[in-house]
Design a protein around this motif. Structure first.
Motif, PDB file in Angstrom:
ATOM      1  N   GLU A   1       0.835  -1.209   0.000  1.00 10.16           N
ATOM      2  CA  GLU A   1       0.000   0.000   0.000  1.00 10.16           C
ATOM      3  C   GLU A   1       0.865   1.252   0.000  1.00 10.16           C
ATOM      4  O   GLU A   1       0.577   2.214  -0.721  1.00 10.16           O
ATOM      5  N   ARG A   2       1.937   1.236   0.785  1.00  6.62           N
ATOM      6  CA  ARG A   2       2.837   2.386   0.843  1.00  6.62           C
ATOM      7  C   ARG A   2       3.501   2.617  -0.516  1.00  6.62           C
ATOM      8  O   ARG A   2       3.611   3.753  -0.994  1.00  6.62           O
TER       9      ARG A   2
ATOM     10  N   GLU B   1       1.007   4.130  -2.896  1.00  6.38           N
ATOM     11  CA  GLU B   1       0.824   5.565  -2.623  1.00  6.38           C
ATOM     12  C   GLU B   1       1.942   6.393  -3.245  1.00  6.38           C
ATOM     13  O   GLU B   1       1.738   7.541  -3.603  1.00  6.38           O
TER      14      GLU B   1
END
Length: 82
Positions: free
Chosen positions: A75-76, A79
């Motif tokens: 997820e990081r 992003e």
């Protein structure tokens, strides 16, 4: 780990074993690989973050399989544009 280290096939064919970008000698040691990846993760490299997520996802280079941590890292990385 930069793409030069990971995908340096042509240089390897010519006998060059270090990274053409950072000149770091290639190591076959999982602990050394962890250090390099974590250094890039600390610098905010989205490719390295994704790669570390993959290591956690599959339990490689001495890391225990941790799907929850892998998802956090994926997820990081997403992003940041990976």
């Amino acid at each position: 780990v930069c793409n030069g280290c990971a995908f340096n096939f042509e240089a390897i064919k010519r006998g060059m074993r270090d990274c053409p970008f950072c000149r770091t000698p290639r190591q076959n040691d999982g602990d050394h690989a962890q250090v390099l990846v974590k250094k890039r993760v600390a610098a905010g490299d989205p490719q390295a973050i994704f790669f570390l997520g993959n290591l956690h996802d599959h339990g490689r280079f001495g890391l225990e399989k941790d799907v929850t941590r892998a998802i956090e890292l994926y997820e990081r990385a997403a992003e940041l544009g990976v």
